[in-house]
Design a protein around this motif. Structure first.
Motif, PDB file in Angstrom:
ATOM      1  N   GLN A  32       0.834  -1.199   0.000  1.00  0.00           N
ATOM      2  CA  GLN A  32       0.000   0.000   0.000  1.00  0.00           C
ATOM      3  C   GLN A  32       0.874   1.256   0.000  1.00  0.00           C
ATOM      4  OE1 GLN A  32      -2.471   0.384   3.478  1.00  0.00           O
ATOM      5  NE2 GLN A  32      -3.682   2.033   2.597  1.00  0.00           N
ATOM      6  N   LYS A  33       1.925   1.258   0.797  1.00  0.00           N
ATOM      7  CA  LYS A  33       2.838   2.396   0.861  1.00  0.00           C
ATOM      8  C   LYS A  33       3.524   2.617  -0.488  1.00  0.00           C
ATOM      9  CE  LYS A  33       6.914   2.184   2.781  1.00  0.00           C
ATOM     10  NZ  LYS A  33       8.011   2.004   3.734  1.00  0.00           N
ATOM     11  N   TYR A  34       4.008   1.538  -1.111  1.00  0.00           N
ATOM     12  CA  TYR A  34       4.664   1.655  -2.415  1.00  0.00           C
ATOM     13  C   TYR A  34       3.690   2.156  -3.479  1.00  0.00           C
ATOM     14  CZ  TYR A  34       8.692  -1.024  -0.663  1.00  0.00           C
ATOM     15  OH  TYR A  34       9.796  -1.458   0.020  1.00  0.00           O
ATOM     16  N   THR A  35       2.434   1.728  -3.403  1.00  0.00           N
ATOM     17  CA  THR A  35       1.413   2.183  -4.352  1.00  0.00           C
ATOM     18  C   THR A  35       1.143   3.673  -4.158  1.00  0.00           C
ATOM     19  OG1 THR A  35       0.412  -0.021  -4.359  1.00  0.00           O
ATOM     20  CG2 THR A  35      -0.923   1.781  -5.220  1.00  0.00           C
ATOM     21  N   GLU A  36       1.009   4.102  -2.916  1.00  0.00           N
ATOM     22  CA  GLU A  36       0.765   5.513  -2.619  1.00  0.00           C
ATOM     23  C   GLU A  36       1.939   6.390  -3.054  1.00  0.00           C
ATOM     24  OE1 GLU A  36      -0.067   5.489   1.564  1.00  0.00           O
ATOM     25  OE2 GLU A  36      -2.101   4.721   1.263  1.00  0.00           O
ATOM     26  N   MET A  37       3.148   5.867  -2.979  1.00  0.00           N
ATOM     27  CA  MET A  37       4.343   6.606  -3.388  1.00  0.00           C
ATOM     28  C   MET A  37       4.503   6.634  -4.909  1.00  0.00           C
ATOM     29  SD  MET A  37       6.989   5.160  -0.488  1.00  0.00           S
ATOM     30  CE  MET A  37       8.428   5.866  -1.246  1.00  0.00           C
ATOM     31  N   GLY A  38       3.706   5.829  -5.617  1.00  0.00           N
ATOM     32  CA  GLY A  38       3.778   5.791  -7.071  1.00  0.00           C
ATOM     33  C   GLY A  38       4.861   4.875  -7.603  1.00  0.00           C
ATOM     34  N   LEU A  39       5.398   3.989  -6.761  1.00  0.00           N
ATOM     35  CA  LEU A  39       6.450   3.072  -7.193  1.00  0.00           C
ATOM     36  C   LEU A  39       5.901   1.881  -7.972  1.00  0.00           C
ATOM     37  CD1 LEU A  39       8.674   3.070  -3.985  1.00  0.00           C
ATOM     38  CD2 LEU A  39       8.998   4.384  -6.089  1.00  0.00           C
ATOM     39  N   ILE A  40       4.655   1.534  -7.691  1.00  0.00           N
ATOM     40  CA  ILE A  40       3.999   0.440  -8.401  1.00  0.00           C
ATOM     41  C   ILE A  40       2.550   0.860  -8.660  1.00  0.00           C
ATOM     42  CG2 ILE A  40       3.446  -0.782  -6.252  1.00  0.00           C
ATOM     43  CD1 ILE A  40       3.823  -3.428  -7.833  1.00  0.00           C
ATOM     44  N   ALA A  41       2.086   0.625  -9.866  1.00  0.00           N
ATOM     45  CA  ALA A  41       0.736   1.051 -10.250  1.00  0.00           C
ATOM     46  C   ALA A  41      -0.257  -0.096 -10.120  1.00  0.00           C
ATOM     47  CB  ALA A  41       0.736   1.555 -11.684  1.00  0.00           C
ATOM     48  N   CYS A  42      -1.470   0.258  -9.738  1.00  0.00           N
ATOM     49  CA  CYS A  42      -2.537  -0.732  -9.641  1.00  0.00           C
ATOM     50  C   CYS A  42      -3.700  -0.310 -10.523  1.00  0.00           C
ATOM     51  CB  CYS A  42      -2.995  -0.898  -8.196  1.00  0.00           C
ATOM     52  SG  CYS A  42      -3.888   0.504  -7.533  1.00  0.00           S
ATOM     53  N   GLY A  43      -4.584  -1.260 -10.759  1.00  0.00           N
ATOM     54  CA  GLY A  43      -5.826  -0.999 -11.461  1.00  0.00           C
ATOM     55  C   GLY A  43      -6.967  -1.367 -10.537  1.00  0.00           C
ATOM     56  N   PHE A  44      -8.189  -1.099 -10.976  1.00  0.00           N
ATOM     57  CA  PHE A  44      -9.362  -1.434 -10.181  1.00  0.00           C
ATOM     58  C   PHE A  44     -10.330  -2.245 -11.024  1.00  0.00           C
ATOM     59  CE2 PHE A  44      -7.588   2.287  -8.163  1.00  0.00           C
ATOM     60  CZ  PHE A  44      -7.673   1.975  -6.818  1.00  0.00           C
ATOM     61  N   ARG A  45     -10.807  -3.338 -10.486  1.00  0.00           N
ATOM     62  CA  ARG A  45     -11.778  -4.167 -11.195  1.00  0.00           C
ATOM     63  C   ARG A  45     -13.097  -3.406 -11.290  1.00  0.00           C
ATOM     64  NH1 ARG A  45      -9.556  -9.276 -11.607  1.00  0.00           N
ATOM     65  NH2 ARG A  45      -7.994  -9.776 -10.044  1.00  0.00           N
ATOM     66  N   GLU A  46     -13.738  -3.486 -12.452  1.00  0.00           N
ATOM     67  CA  GLU A  46     -14.974  -2.737 -12.685  1.00  0.00           C
ATOM     68  C   GLU A  46     -16.130  -3.219 -11.819  1.00  0.00           C
ATOM     69  OE1 GLU A  46     -16.174  -2.327 -16.732  1.00  0.00           O
ATOM     70  OE2 GLU A  46     -14.144  -1.819 -17.384  1.00  0.00           O
ATOM     71  N   PHE A  47     -16.250  -4.527 -11.657  1.00  0.00           N
ATOM     72  CA  PHE A  47     -17.432  -5.057 -10.993  1.00  0.00           C
ATOM     73  C   PHE A  47     -17.393  -4.983  -9.475  1.00  0.00           C
ATOM     74  CE2 PHE A  47     -14.584  -8.590 -11.665  1.00  0.00           C
ATOM     75  CZ  PHE A  47     -14.638  -9.303 -10.482  1.00  0.00           C
TER      76      PHE A  47
END
Length: 67
Positions: A32-47
């Motif tokens: 979560q910290k790495y995602t917030e820092m922009g080091l790793i990108a995530c996507g979100f499932r539509e459903f």
């Protein structure tokens, strides 16, 4: 510290937060910290709006951390 062994993931595979943590050898809060820092990108499932990480993003992040 992430695992020294390169994760075995499919480039276009979608991995849950739990699976991503297992492949990288890190805790959920660390991801979560790495995602917030922009080091790793995530996507979100539509459903269900849950996060996922693409295999190529997991590998890109791992490669960046190992250099």
């Amino acid at each position: 510290m992430i695992t020294a062994i390169r994760p075995k993931v499919e480039d276009n595979g979608r991995y849950s937060v739990k699976d991503t943590c297992i492949h990288l050898g890190i805790y959920r809060r660390t991801l979560q910290k790495y995602t917030e820092m922009g080091l790793i990108a995530c996507g979100f499932r539509e459903f269900n709006a849950r996060k996922f990480y693409l295999g190529k993003e997991i590998l890109r992040f791992w490669d960046a951390q190992m250099t």
